[in-house]
Design an enzyme around this catalytic site. Structure first.
Site, mmCIF file in Angstrom:
data_model
loop_
_atom_site.group_PDB
_atom_site.id
_atom_site.type_symbol
_atom_site.label_atom_id
_atom_site.label_comp_id
_atom_site.label_asym_id
_atom_site.label_seq_id
_atom_site.Cartn_x
_atom_site.Cartn_y
_atom_site.Cartn_z
ATOM 1 N N GLY A 1 49.623 28.059 56.538
ATOM 2 C CA GLY A 1 50.371 27.209 55.620
ATOM 3 C C GLY A 1 50.968 28.128 54.574
ATOM 4 O O GLY A 1 50.237 28.718 53.783
ATOM 5 N N HIS A 2 52.264 28.329 54.615
ATOM 6 C CA HIS A 2 52.924 29.292 53.732
ATOM 7 C C HIS A 2 53.824 28.545 52.755
ATOM 8 O O HIS A 2 54.659 27.746 53.176
ATOM 9 C CB HIS A 2 53.736 30.297 54.554
ATOM 10 N N THR B 1 40.592 25.181 61.171
ATOM 11 C CA THR B 1 41.574 24.233 60.659
ATOM 12 C C THR B 1 41.738 23.048 61.622
ATOM 13 O O THR B 1 42.514 22.136 61.346
ATOM 14 C CB THR B 1 42.947 24.912 60.494
ATOM 15 N N ASP C 1 48.752 35.979 37.115
ATOM 16 C CA ASP C 1 48.791 35.021 35.998
ATOM 17 C C ASP C 1 47.500 34.219 35.862
ATOM 18 O O ASP C 1 47.148 33.785 34.764
ATOM 19 C CB ASP C 1 49.978 34.059 36.179
ATOM 20 N N GLN D 1 47.419 34.193 58.425
ATOM 21 C CA GLN D 1 45.998 34.488 58.213
ATOM 22 C C GLN D 1 45.862 35.798 57.419
ATOM 23 O O GLN D 1 46.732 36.103 56.640
ATOM 24 C CB GLN D 1 45.237 34.571 59.550
ATOM 25 N N LYS E 1 51.555 35.214 51.080
ATOM 26 C CA LYS E 1 52.465 35.921 51.995
ATOM 27 C C LYS E 1 53.827 35.237 52.078
ATOM 28 O O LYS E 1 54.865 35.900 52.095
ATOM 29 C CB LYS E 1 51.855 35.983 53.412
ATOM 30 N N THR F 1 44.963 22.226 55.116
ATOM 31 C CA THR F 1 43.883 21.246 55.255
ATOM 32 C C THR F 1 43.530 20.532 53.951
ATOM 33 O O THR F 1 42.796 19.541 53.983
ATOM 34 C CB THR F 1 42.595 21.952 55.737
ATOM 35 N N ASP G 1 46.035 33.066 52.808
ATOM 36 C CA ASP G 1 46.520 32.392 51.592
ATOM 37 C C ASP G 1 46.747 33.342 50.427
ATOM 38 O O ASP G 1 46.621 32.957 49.262
ATOM 39 C CB ASP G 1 45.537 31.278 51.150
ATOM 40 N N GLU G 2 47.107 34.560 50.720
ATOM 41 C CA GLU G 2 47.302 35.560 49.665
ATOM 42 C C GLU G 2 48.626 35.360 48.929
ATOM 43 O O GLU G 2 48.878 36.014 47.902
ATOM 44 C CB GLU G 2 47.279 36.976 50.261
HETATM 45 P P1 GDP Z 1 50.081 32.205 52.227
HETATM 46 O O1 GDP Z 1 49.362 31.429 53.268
HETATM 47 O O2 GDP Z 1 49.599 33.626 52.160
HETATM 48 O O3 GDP Z 1 51.579 32.147 52.358
HETATM 49 O O4 GDP Z 1 49.702 31.554 50.825
HETATM 50 P P2 GDP Z 1 49.669 29.964 50.492
HETATM 51 O O5 GDP Z 1 51.044 29.466 50.364
HETATM 52 O O6 GDP Z 1 48.745 29.258 51.439
HETATM 53 O O7 GDP Z 1 48.906 29.979 49.106
HETATM 54 C C1 GDP Z 1 49.409 30.626 47.989
HETATM 55 C C2 GDP Z 1 49.575 29.611 46.837
HETATM 56 O O8 GDP Z 1 49.754 30.304 45.631
HETATM 57 C C3 GDP Z 1 50.830 28.756 46.973
HETATM 58 O O9 GDP Z 1 50.586 27.511 46.348
HETATM 59 C C4 GDP Z 1 51.888 29.545 46.210
HETATM 60 O O10 GDP Z 1 52.943 28.745 45.699
HETATM 61 C C5 GDP Z 1 51.054 30.072 45.081
HETATM 62 N N1 GDP Z 1 51.466 31.357 44.534
HETATM 63 C C6 GDP Z 1 51.937 32.468 45.179
HETATM 64 N N2 GDP Z 1 52.071 33.499 44.318
HETATM 65 C C7 GDP Z 1 51.670 33.030 43.108
HETATM 66 C C8 GDP Z 1 51.533 33.629 41.809
HETATM 67 O O11 GDP Z 1 51.805 34.802 41.597
HETATM 68 N N3 GDP Z 1 51.059 32.824 40.807
HETATM 69 C C9 GDP Z 1 50.728 31.525 41.007
HETATM 70 N N4 GDP Z 1 50.267 30.818 39.977
HETATM 71 N N5 GDP Z 1 50.845 30.939 42.207
HETATM 72 C C10 GDP Z 1 51.288 31.682 43.242
HETATM 73 P P1 IMO Z 2 47.589 31.443 56.144
HETATM 74 O O1 IMO Z 2 48.615 32.016 57.090
HETATM 75 C C1 IMO Z 2 43.392 30.735 55.230
HETATM 76 C C2 IMO Z 2 40.664 30.221 58.632
HETATM 77 C C3 IMO Z 2 40.039 28.845 58.757
HETATM 78 C C4 IMO Z 2 38.713 29.231 59.395
HETATM 79 C C5 IMO Z 2 39.091 30.360 60.333
HETATM 80 C C6 IMO Z 2 39.315 29.924 61.787
HETATM 81 O O2 IMO Z 2 48.036 30.242 55.410
HETATM 82 O O3 IMO Z 2 47.039 32.520 55.267
HETATM 83 P P2 IMO Z 2 41.280 28.596 63.018
HETATM 84 O O4 IMO Z 2 41.826 27.229 62.794
HETATM 85 O O5 IMO Z 2 42.284 29.689 62.891
HETATM 86 O O6 IMO Z 2 40.498 28.712 64.302
HETATM 87 O O7 IMO Z 2 40.193 28.799 61.832
HETATM 88 O O8 IMO Z 2 40.295 30.899 59.827
HETATM 89 N N1 IMO Z 2 42.149 30.222 58.557
HETATM 90 C C7 IMO Z 2 42.847 30.414 57.429
HETATM 91 N N2 IMO Z 2 42.432 30.547 56.151
HETATM 92 N N3 IMO Z 2 44.711 30.837 55.520
HETATM 93 C C8 IMO Z 2 45.136 30.731 56.794
HETATM 94 O O9 IMO Z 2 46.435 30.930 57.132
HETATM 95 C C9 IMO Z 2 44.198 30.472 57.814
HETATM 96 N N4 IMO Z 2 44.280 30.293 59.148
HETATM 97 C C10 IMO Z 2 43.025 30.154 59.595
HETATM 98 O O10 IMO Z 2 39.874 28.249 57.496
HETATM 99 O O11 IMO Z 2 37.854 29.770 58.413
HETATM 100 MG MG MG Z 3 48.276 29.650 53.454
#
Ligand code: GDP
Ligand code: IMO
Ligand code: MG
Length: 429
Positions: free
Chosen positions: A40-41, A130, A338, A225, A16, A306, A13-14
């Site tokens: 979840g991207h 998840t 931010d 991940q 990406k 989730t 969830d960085e």
């Molecule tokens: P991913 O799994 O690495 O693709 O990241 P996620 O989409 O799960 O979670 C990132 C969340 O932060 C999403 O809701 C994005 O819309 C949001 N996001 C990404 N970059 C930024 C940022 O620079 N600032 C803010 N406020 N939100 C961001």
């Molecule tokens: P994205 O691509 C954050 C975590 C789960 C759990 C562990 C194992 O959005 O960054 P799993 O269902 O893979 O067997 O769960 O990994 N996890 C994530 N956490 N972002 C994800 O994907 C994740 N995919 C799995 O929360 O701790």
């Molecule tokens: Mg994510």
């Protein structure tokens, strides 16, 4: 041409998806290489927000081809739903635009049921998965009993394979976990229909990429991940069952080592984690609410897949250095800078203390972090809202100093800084 990679440098969830969407402007192919719909991207473009679980985020850019590599595990129902949702949002999805490796593995309802049953059985020692069937699908793959996507090319073979899988799972569900069995025949009939729809999408992703890289086309690998969730290099056993780190790109796409270009590690300006497992710089109470948000903004720290509230804390420089090392990162991308506005002072963990000694690096990797106490450095914060900033010079000096301190601690340049979820909320240095 080259294979560039976007890798999660933390626990997922960085941001990406957001970074991939940006870089996909310059890519011909965007490819997922690991995991499944545990990912979840999020991609935000103007008024539209896309949440992608299986299809690469790069397909939001209309000129790209999206690939699902052999390293993935794919739930056909989730994939078909996602295709439909994207079409409704105006994204073209057809076999010219999206290809699935014949060697990717299928997640069945049996895998979902086993994931849930195993988590229940673990009780207090649960992983916090998840519950998308990821672990059990990879278990079947490594035990050489999985179902590969090539099976969908024959509806009958696919239905037979699904039925056999459910019967096998049922024996475990009933005898080990006391859970009611699934109706193997009914599931098989239902899945035969999905085979017909998915068959035209199945192809030789590795072969397509070889051709692309021999010509002048560029490929972007989209990590799912993050490094600390890697099966080998993460906080085992609180990890996922695949290889999200950079070497996983090569294995999970069937590409050789010679073409690798940039390896971008994406990190938030702070630290988050969903699910169980160690987290040395975690904060609680008011400080946590400040970093997590309360759910009113779409970017607040609640899981995309989730909906679970994410655990939050200060940036962990020890773990970030480790991520740089095991991935061979060439640069960092920092997101969500931010969120740190109006927080003063800011803290960064620069080392760990154990038995009076200070450590800069992990002696035995990150599996057991419990003995370590983070050593923090404090940096001055800034008051301004920076969500509209697009030039490095226009960031408050304290924000620039914070980024420069991260560069120094990790030994890598930061060329992209995200200050909001939208495509143009980015500072390119
Ligand atoms: P991913 O799994 O690495 O693709 O990241 P996620 O989409 O799960 O979670 C990132 C969340 O932060 C999403 O809701 C994005 O819309 C949001 N996001 C990404 N970059 C930024 C940022 O620079 N600032 C803010 N406020 N939100 C961001
Ligand atoms: P994205 O691509 C954050 C975590 C789960 C759990 C562990 C194992 O959005 O960054 P799993 O269902 O893979 O067997 O769960 O990994 N996890 C994530 N956490 N972002 C994800 O994907 C994740 N995919 C799995 O929360 O701790
Ligand atoms: Mg994510």
């Amino acid at each position: 041409m080259t294979l560039n990679m976007v890798i999660g440098a933390q626990w997922g969830d960085e941001g990406k998806g957001r970074v991939v969407d940006l870089l996909a402007a310059e890519a011909d192919f965007v490819a997922r290489y690991s995991g499944g719909d545990n990912a979840g991207h999020t991609v935000t473009v103007g008024e539209q927000t896309f949440k992608l679980h299986l299809i690469p985020s790069g397909v939001i850019q209309p000129h790209t081809v999206g690939l699902l590599g052999n390293g993935m595990v794919i739930n056909p129902i989730v994939l078909l739903e996602e295709m439909e949702k994207l079409r409704q949002a105006g994204v073209v999805i057809n076999p010219e635009r999206v290809r699935i490796s014949y060697a990717a593995h299928v997640i069945t309802p049996g895998h979902l049921a086993l994931d849930k049953a195993r988590e229940m059985a673990r009780g207090d020692e649960k992983i916090g998965t998840t519950q998308r069937g990821i672990g059990p699908a990879y278990n079947d793959k490594t035990a050489r009993g999985g179902i590969r996507m090539e099976t969908v090319l024959s509806q009958e073979t696919f239905a037979d394979a699904i039925e056999a899988n459910i019967e096998k799972v049922n024996r475990q569900l009933t005898s080990l976990y006391g859970t009611p069995p699934l109706d193997a025949h009914a599931v098989a009939q239902e899945y035969a229909g999905y085979a017909r729809t998915l068959a035209p999408y199945v192809g030789d992703v590795s072969g397509m990429l070889a051709e692309a890289l021999e010509s002048d086309q560029s490929v972007l690998a989209e990590g799912a991940q993050g490094t600390l969730l890697d099966l080998d290099h993460g906080t085992y056993p609180f990890v996922t069952s695949s290889t999200p780190t950079a070497p996983g790109v090569l294995v999970g796409l069937g590409v050789g080592v010679g073409k690798v270009g940039r390896v971008l590690g994406v990190t938030k300006a702070f630290q988050t984690r969903v699910g169980e497992g160690p987290f040395p710089t975690e904060v609680f109470g008011d400080a946590a609410i400040r970093l997590r948000g309360t759910g009113e903004n779409p970017w607040d720290e609640f899981g995309t897949t989730t909906g679970r509230p994410r655990r939050v804390g200060w940036l962990d420089g020890v773990l970030l250095r480790y991520a740089a090392r095991v991935n061979g990162l060439t640069e960092l991308v920092i997101t969500k800078l931010d969120i740190l506005s109006a927080l003063d002072p800011l803290r960064i963990c620069t080392g760990y203390r154990v038995n009076g000694d200070r450590l800069e690096n992990l002696p035995l990797g990150p599996s057991d972090l419990s003995p370590f106490e983070p050593v923090y450095e404090e940096l001055p914060g800034w008051e301004e809202d920076i969500m509209g900033v697009q030039a490095w010079e226009n960031l408050p000096p304290q924000a620039r100093a914070y980024i420069q301190r991260i560069e120094e601690l990790v030994g890598l340049p930061v060329n992209l800084i995200s200050v909001g979820p939208e495509r143009d909320q980015i500072v390119q240095r």
